[in-house]
Design an enzyme around this catalytic site. Structure first.
Site, PDB file in Angstrom:
ATOM      1  N   GLU A   3    -115.385 -51.794  14.134  1.00  0.00           N
ATOM      2  CA  GLU A   3    -115.961 -52.819  15.036  1.00  0.00           C
ATOM      3  C   GLU A   3    -114.069 -53.811  15.182  1.00  0.00           C
ATOM      4  O   GLU A   3    -114.366 -54.369  16.365  1.00  0.00           O
ATOM      5  CB  GLU A   3    -115.592 -53.669  14.121  1.00  0.00           C
ATOM      6  CG  GLU A   3    -117.509 -53.955  14.455  1.00  0.00           C
ATOM      7  CD  GLU A   3    -118.544 -52.675  12.908  1.00  0.00           C
ATOM      8  OE1 GLU A   3    -117.281 -52.136  11.980  1.00  0.00           O
ATOM      9  OE2 GLU A   3    -119.525 -52.418  12.097  1.00  0.00           O
ATOM     10  N   HIS A  19    -124.845 -53.453   5.454  1.00  0.00           N
ATOM     11  CA  HIS A  19    -124.947 -52.672   6.668  1.00  0.00           C
ATOM     12  C   HIS A  19    -123.923 -51.683   7.227  1.00  0.00           C
ATOM     13  O   HIS A  19    -123.978 -50.803   7.835  1.00  0.00           O
ATOM     14  CB  HIS A  19    -125.538 -52.961   8.265  1.00  0.00           C
ATOM     15  CG  HIS A  19    -124.527 -53.946   8.220  1.00  0.00           C
ATOM     16  ND1 HIS A  19    -124.152 -54.038   9.277  1.00  0.00           N
ATOM     17  CD2 HIS A  19    -124.614 -55.322   8.650  1.00  0.00           C
ATOM     18  CE1 HIS A  19    -123.529 -54.713  10.184  1.00  0.00           C
ATOM     19  NE2 HIS A  19    -124.105 -55.545   9.239  1.00  0.00           N
ATOM     20  N   HIS A  38    -131.664 -53.171   5.768  1.00  0.00           N
ATOM     21  CA  HIS A  38    -131.260 -52.575   7.321  1.00  0.00           C
ATOM     22  C   HIS A  38    -132.012 -51.635   7.364  1.00  0.00           C
ATOM     23  O   HIS A  38    -131.663 -50.212   6.842  1.00  0.00           O
ATOM     24  CB  HIS A  38    -129.811 -53.008   7.615  1.00  0.00           C
ATOM     25  CG  HIS A  38    -129.394 -52.370   8.861  1.00  0.00           C
ATOM     26  ND1 HIS A  38    -129.330 -51.084   9.841  1.00  0.00           N
ATOM     27  CD2 HIS A  38    -128.524 -53.257   9.886  1.00  0.00           C
ATOM     28  CE1 HIS A  38    -128.856 -51.256  10.411  1.00  0.00           C
ATOM     29  NE2 HIS A  38    -128.013 -52.462  11.016  1.00  0.00           N
TER      30      HIS A  38
HETATM   31  C1  UD1 Z   1    -124.430 -51.868  14.578  1.00  0.00           C
HETATM   32  C2  UD1 Z   1    -122.898 -52.541  14.937  1.00  0.00           C
HETATM   33  C3  UD1 Z   1    -122.111 -53.631  14.284  1.00  0.00           C
HETATM   34  C4  UD1 Z   1    -122.979 -54.221  13.814  1.00  0.00           C
HETATM   35  C5  UD1 Z   1    -124.909 -54.515  13.316  1.00  0.00           C
HETATM   36  C6  UD1 Z   1    -125.748 -55.499  12.801  1.00  0.00           C
HETATM   37  C7  UD1 Z   1    -121.803 -50.500  16.129  1.00  0.00           C
HETATM   38  C8  UD1 Z   1    -121.091 -49.748  16.153  1.00  0.00           C
HETATM   39  N1  UD1 Z   1    -121.739 -51.230  14.544  1.00  0.00           N
HETATM   40  O1  UD1 Z   1    -124.450 -51.146  13.283  1.00  0.00           O
HETATM   41  O2  UD1 Z   1    -121.026 -53.537  14.529  1.00  0.00           O
HETATM   42  O3  UD1 Z   1    -122.809 -55.438  13.067  1.00  0.00           O
HETATM   43  O4  UD1 Z   1    -125.050 -53.333  14.258  1.00  0.00           O
HETATM   44  O5  UD1 Z   1    -126.372 -55.004  12.694  1.00  0.00           O
HETATM   45  O6  UD1 Z   1    -121.552 -51.185  17.101  1.00  0.00           O
HETATM   46  N2  UD1 Z   1    -132.204 -48.656  13.589  1.00  0.00           N
HETATM   47  C9  UD1 Z   1    -132.881 -48.247  13.614  1.00  0.00           C
HETATM   48  N3  UD1 Z   1    -133.477 -49.625  14.421  1.00  0.00           N
HETATM   49  C10 UD1 Z   1    -133.522 -50.686  14.203  1.00  0.00           C
HETATM   50  C11 UD1 Z   1    -131.634 -50.532  14.759  1.00  0.00           C
HETATM   51  C12 UD1 Z   1    -131.341 -49.793  13.886  1.00  0.00           C
HETATM   52  O7  UD1 Z   1    -134.102 -48.141  13.535  1.00  0.00           O
HETATM   53  O8  UD1 Z   1    -133.678 -51.545  15.391  1.00  0.00           O
HETATM   54  C13 UD1 Z   1    -131.785 -47.339  12.315  1.00  0.00           C
HETATM   55  C14 UD1 Z   1    -131.567 -45.930  13.946  1.00  0.00           C
HETATM   56  O9  UD1 Z   1    -131.432 -45.008  13.036  1.00  0.00           O
HETATM   57  C15 UD1 Z   1    -129.835 -45.846  13.595  1.00  0.00           C
HETATM   58  C16 UD1 Z   1    -129.204 -47.119  12.961  1.00  0.00           C
HETATM   59  O10 UD1 Z   1    -129.864 -47.326  12.405  1.00  0.00           O
HETATM   60  O11 UD1 Z   1    -129.259 -45.108  14.698  1.00  0.00           O
HETATM   61  C17 UD1 Z   1    -127.797 -47.481  13.172  1.00  0.00           C
HETATM   62  O12 UD1 Z   1    -127.718 -48.570  14.032  1.00  0.00           O
HETATM   63  P1  UD1 Z   1    -126.188 -48.611  14.512  1.00  0.00           P
HETATM   64  O13 UD1 Z   1    -126.514 -49.534  15.403  1.00  0.00           O
HETATM   65  O14 UD1 Z   1    -125.631 -47.105  15.167  1.00  0.00           O
HETATM   66  O15 UD1 Z   1    -125.966 -49.290  13.713  1.00  0.00           O
HETATM   67  P2  UD1 Z   1    -125.890 -50.558  13.079  1.00  0.00           P
HETATM   68  O16 UD1 Z   1    -125.208 -49.841  10.783  1.00  0.00           O
HETATM   69  O17 UD1 Z   1    -127.058 -50.929  13.141  1.00  0.00           O
HETATM   70  N1  UDP Z   2    -130.634 -61.765   9.712  1.00  0.00           N
HETATM   71  C1  UDP Z   2    -131.887 -61.553  10.513  1.00  0.00           C
HETATM   72  N2  UDP Z   2    -133.349 -60.704   9.941  1.00  0.00           N
HETATM   73  C2  UDP Z   2    -132.711 -60.236   8.392  1.00  0.00           C
HETATM   74  C3  UDP Z   2    -130.860 -60.448   7.934  1.00  0.00           C
HETATM   75  C4  UDP Z   2    -130.339 -60.478   9.387  1.00  0.00           C
HETATM   76  O1  UDP Z   2    -132.530 -62.611  11.625  1.00  0.00           O
HETATM   77  O2  UDP Z   2    -133.332 -59.663   8.359  1.00  0.00           O
HETATM   78  C5  UDP Z   2    -129.806 -62.054  10.903  1.00  0.00           C
HETATM   79  C6  UDP Z   2    -128.125 -62.530  10.815  1.00  0.00           C
HETATM   80  O3  UDP Z   2    -129.160 -64.632  10.097  1.00  0.00           O
HETATM   81  C7  UDP Z   2    -127.701 -63.147  11.367  1.00  0.00           C
HETATM   82  C8  UDP Z   2    -127.791 -61.250  11.794  1.00  0.00           C
HETATM   83  O4  UDP Z   2    -128.635 -61.106  11.085  1.00  0.00           O
HETATM   84  O5  UDP Z   2    -127.434 -64.177  12.492  1.00  0.00           O
HETATM   85  C9  UDP Z   2    -126.925 -61.150  10.858  1.00  0.00           C
HETATM   86  O6  UDP Z   2    -126.811 -59.821  11.347  1.00  0.00           O
HETATM   87  P1  UDP Z   2    -126.465 -57.981  10.993  1.00  0.00           P
HETATM   88  O7  UDP Z   2    -125.971 -58.736   9.909  1.00  0.00           O
HETATM   89  O8  UDP Z   2    -127.106 -57.111  10.896  1.00  0.00           O
HETATM   90  O9  UDP Z   2    -124.863 -58.080  11.596  1.00  0.00           O
HETATM   91  P2  UDP Z   2    -123.414 -58.706  11.921  1.00  0.00           P
HETATM   92  O10 UDP Z   2    -123.137 -60.335  11.617  1.00  0.00           O
HETATM   93  O11 UDP Z   2    -122.719 -58.033  10.313  1.00  0.00           O
HETATM   94  O12 UDP Z   2    -122.457 -57.700  13.024  1.00  0.00           O
END
Ligand code: UD1
Ligand code: UDP
Length: 380
Positions: A133, A220, A253
């Protein structure tokens, strides 16, 4: 003449924080606002899009199970090109630090379309932390023509990188706008509140607001995969066992690298409640009900202090130091000993708890989206 703004986002937090901007932009005359959802997230994105009623012009649907940064980055770039060709926007808006944000800004750069960066200028100063990030946010920052910085500190970070001051606007963080909207909705709509309570009672067996010591937990981060996650789960196991009267609620997550380990290590503990990601309104209700919050999330670090909830951040550093300075957030790392010690202190030291529970919001006044929309109107 009508100008075209294209918002590009793809994950849950981007959608939550862009929703107020979308609605503010749609109020401006002679502006057409379109949304390209990359679908970097699926279920977690769809929850927000439905809740905030955001019409999607194009959905790239890129998410794959357990996606890696190579496939995600290349797929996004390839799929964004025809979108920009077809829609030919006058400007693009991206948000924050995700791979969607970084690639969308890059695509805009390649097509010579000006880019506005919402939530600009947050820095840890460490390129690999958070990973990827910090890198993503810096790339969007190099490209952006308009930098919407939530705080003065974020502006200072950009000035230190030689961004021209005329291109930086301190607007507050739109997360506060979203949180206020949800809080108002929950306060006004008693039926909604009862629906949420009933849903949670069905899911958990109790109403979290009735639980005196509810600890809300999320994690996450990629840099916490493996060892960090093991440490976090081990700390939760110890704390839940030594505090059987406390309830731990953990919306897990959907990333399998998180959910598989969490299920395997915490699935059988009576007072640890593992649930699927909850909708934003339910999460706001849980935040409000929490005694304290353990998290490695960016957005949660911003929301919890606004509600006067102490936060222990399971990271070594943060690009959001404002609430640490204000005393509502503490960094404890993804380190089981420090997570346990920090939580124990807050459970036993009422003075410390009181000090960290001061409602404090260094991130904005709830009018950030309106300011951003007005700057876009003037600039176009
Ligand atoms: C992503 C962002 C991170 C952000 C986070 C918020 C990048 C590299 N990472 O991380 O900056 O803080 O989102 O949550 O941009 N998946 C599902 N369904 C969903 C979402 C995710 O199944 O609705 C699973 C899938 O297997 C997917 C995996 O999660 O491949 C990872 O998703 P990804 O967006 O790559 O990484 P995050 O850890 O979610
Ligand atoms: N959030 C949500 N449902 C959940 C957990 C978090 O709506 O079960 C919301 C939370 O209020 C915040 C956002 O998701 O606004 C944060 O997302 P995440 O932690 O995945 O990503 P980040 O902010 O670290 O990028």
């Amino acid at each position: 003449m009508t100008k075209k703004v294209l918002m590009i986002f793809g994950t849950r937090p981007e959608a939550i924080k862009m929703a107020p901007v979308f609605h503010a932009l749609t109020k401006i005359p002679n502006l057409s606002v379109q949304v390209c959802a990359t679908g970097q997230h699926r279920e977690m994105l769809d929850q927000v899009i439905t809740l905030f009623d955001i019409p999607i012009t194009i959905d790239l649907n890129v998410m794959t199970e357990g996606q890696d940064l190579f496939s995600l980055t290349s797929l996004l770039l390839t799929k964004l090109r025809p979108v920009l060709d077809e829609l030919s926007p006058d400007c693009i808006l991206v948000h924050g630090d995700t791979t969607t944000s970084m690639v969308a800004a890059l695509a805009g750069f390649y097509c010579d379309i000006p880019v506005g960066h919402v939530e600009a200028g947050l820095r840890t100063g460490k390129l690999r932390s958070p990973f990827p990030e910090e890198f993503n946010r810096r790339v969007s920052g190099i490209i952006a023509q308009w930098h919407f910085a939530p705080t003065q500190k974020n502006k200072d970070n950009l000035l230190a990188e030689q961004v021209d001051k005329s291109q930086i606007f301190v607007t507050g963080n739109t997360v506060v706008d979203a949180l206020h909207q949800m809080r108002d909705r929950l306060n006004k709509d008693s039926k909604l509140k009862i629906d949420i309570q009933n849903q949670l009672v069905r899911q958990l067996g109790f109403d979290p607001k009735e639980s005196e010591r509810m600890i809300l937990l999320t994690c996450h981060r990629r840099e916490n995969f493996g060892e960090g996650l093991m440490q976090i789960c081990s700390a939760v196991r110890v704390l839940a066992t030594s505090h059987p009267g406390s309830q731990f609620i953990f919306p897990v997550h959907l990333n399998p690298k998180i959910s598989e380990h969490v299920q395997a290590t915490l699935g059988m503990i009576k007072n640890v409640h593992l649930v699927k990601p909850v909708s934003y309104e339910v999460f706001c209700y849980l935040l409000d009900a929490a005694y304290l919050v353990l998290t490695d999330s960016g957005g949660v670090q911003e929301e919890a202090p606004s509600l006067g909830k102490p936060v222990l951040v399971m990271r070594e550093n943060t690009e959001r130091p404002e609430a640490v300075t204000a005393g509502t957030v503490r960094l404890v790392g993804a380190d089981s000993k420090r997570i346990i010690a920090g939580t124990e202190e807050l459970l036993t030291d009422s003075d410390l708890f009181k000090k960290m529970s001061q409602a404090h919001n260094p991130y904005g006044d709830g009018n950030a989206a309106m300011r951003i929309a007005e700057i876009i109107r003037r600039s176009l």
